[in-house]
Design an enzyme around this catalytic site. Structure first.
Site, mmCIF file in Angstrom:
data_model
loop_
_atom_site.group_PDB
_atom_site.id
_atom_site.type_symbol
_atom_site.label_atom_id
_atom_site.label_comp_id
_atom_site.label_asym_id
_atom_site.label_seq_id
_atom_site.Cartn_x
_atom_site.Cartn_y
_atom_site.Cartn_z
ATOM 1 N N THR A 80 48.917 47.385 43.490
ATOM 2 C CA THR A 80 50.049 47.536 44.659
ATOM 3 C C THR A 80 49.518 48.667 45.314
ATOM 4 O OG1 THR A 80 51.478 46.505 42.975
ATOM 5 C CG2 THR A 80 52.300 47.722 44.982
ATOM 6 N N HIS A 88 44.704 39.277 37.060
ATOM 7 C CA HIS A 88 45.074 40.063 35.587
ATOM 8 C C HIS A 88 43.956 39.745 34.452
ATOM 9 C CE1 HIS A 88 49.262 38.324 36.813
ATOM 10 N NE2 HIS A 88 49.055 39.329 37.638
ATOM 11 N N ALA A 120 48.461 52.114 35.843
ATOM 12 C CA ALA A 120 49.227 52.018 34.269
ATOM 13 C C ALA A 120 48.126 52.083 33.128
ATOM 14 C CB ALA A 120 50.135 51.079 34.395
ATOM 15 N N PHE A 134 44.371 35.363 44.231
ATOM 16 C CA PHE A 134 43.230 35.838 44.916
ATOM 17 C C PHE A 134 42.369 34.718 44.698
ATOM 18 C CE2 PHE A 134 45.135 39.604 43.137
ATOM 19 C CZ PHE A 134 45.332 40.345 44.358
ATOM 20 N N THR A 144 30.196 30.866 38.706
ATOM 21 C CA THR A 144 30.075 29.738 38.033
ATOM 22 C C THR A 144 29.299 29.980 36.812
ATOM 23 O OG1 THR A 144 30.175 28.280 39.959
ATOM 24 C CG2 THR A 144 29.148 27.238 37.775
ATOM 25 N N CYS A 146 44.619 43.322 39.988
ATOM 26 C CA CYS A 146 45.585 43.362 41.074
ATOM 27 C C CYS A 146 46.449 44.508 40.970
ATOM 28 C CB CYS A 146 46.685 42.058 40.782
ATOM 29 S SG CYS A 146 48.136 41.964 41.822
ATOM 30 N N SER A 153 49.635 43.596 47.478
ATOM 31 C CA SER A 153 48.475 43.466 46.398
ATOM 32 C C SER A 153 47.083 43.768 46.944
ATOM 33 C CB SER A 153 48.833 42.243 45.273
ATOM 34 O OG SER A 153 49.861 42.497 45.025
#
Length: 237
Positions: A56, A110, A72, A2, A156, A54, A47
């Site tokens: 699904t 992630h 999960a 992404f 930033t 991320c 995704s």
């Protein structure tokens, strides 16, 4: 992958905990709506970054105005998705394609850890947010003027306090209207993904040092031996 440029803000329509007999046991199932603008070219199995995570796509409604994802247990432990309830707002971004301009930075989706909002101070039409990390070890990847993803938003870093495990960013007025963070209150949590570049550099240095130390003929091993011999000679005198 992404870019950290949020495309739209979705709404959690349902949040269902799964028992151990369900697929993905002890996780949750989330349905997100108010996002038809980004679903036209999304397919099952694609995704979507949801607050920087991320996830699904496993199901659409018939009109393709909402989508369903499973989360999960490990993801719930790492992120703030366990805090979501029906009606919660979430940042959404589709995975990049070859035609997408990289306007933010490389974001994997992630999440490394979460952080708490410690302050929000107006500065003209911008807002300076300060966050404190839950897991202090990730501070080593956070540097002033570097990149960071906060709830999936590429930002930033403007200030870092390593002793307090805190960092700050400044959010301009345009971004404030496009993401969920201005809706959050002090001490609420945000998802944090540090810049991958720092992790890669650290790992390469670790591997290189380990290889050199295990090789008696390497430049590093010879240097260490020379220093040790010099110190021994000084102690013997």
């Amino acid at each position: 992958m992404f870019t950290g440029l949020v495309e739209t803000i979705g709404t959690v329509l349902s949040y269902t905990e799964l028992d151990t007999s369900s697929s993905g046991g002890n996780g949750v199932s989330i349905v997100i709506g108010d996002c038809s603008s980004i679903l036209e070219d999304v397919h099952l199995g694609d995704s979507i970054s949801t607050n920087g995570v991320c996830l699904t796509v496993t199901e659409f409604d018939e009109a393709k105005t909402q989508f369903k994802v499973g989360v999960a247990p490990e993801t719930l432990r790492r992120t703030n998705l366990g805090d979501l309830t029906k009606g919660s707002k979430v940042n959404l971004e589709r995975a990049v394609t070859s035609e997408v301009r990289l306007g933010g930075h490389v974001v994997q989706g992630h999440v490394d850890t979460i952080a708490a909002i410690k302050s929000r101070i107006p500065d003209g039409n911008a807002i300076t947010f300060t966050f404190q990390l839950r897991d202090k070890e990730y501070m080593s990847y956070i540097v002033e003027k570097g990149f960071i993803a906060v709830d999936g938003t590429s930002l930033t870093i403007t200030h870092v306090d390593y002793d307090k495990a805190e960092f700050s960013i400044m959010m301009v007025s345009y971004t404030q209207s496009k993401v969920v963070m201005p809706l959050k209150q002090i001490d609420e949590s945000v998802n944090i993904e540090v810049d991958l570049t720092g992790k890669l550099i650290e790992k390469q240095i670790e591997i290189n040092l380990a290889n050199q130390i295990s090789n008696d003929d390497s430049a590093l091993s010879k240097l260490i031996t020379k220093i040790v011999e010099k110190k021994i000679k000084e102690l013997v005198k």
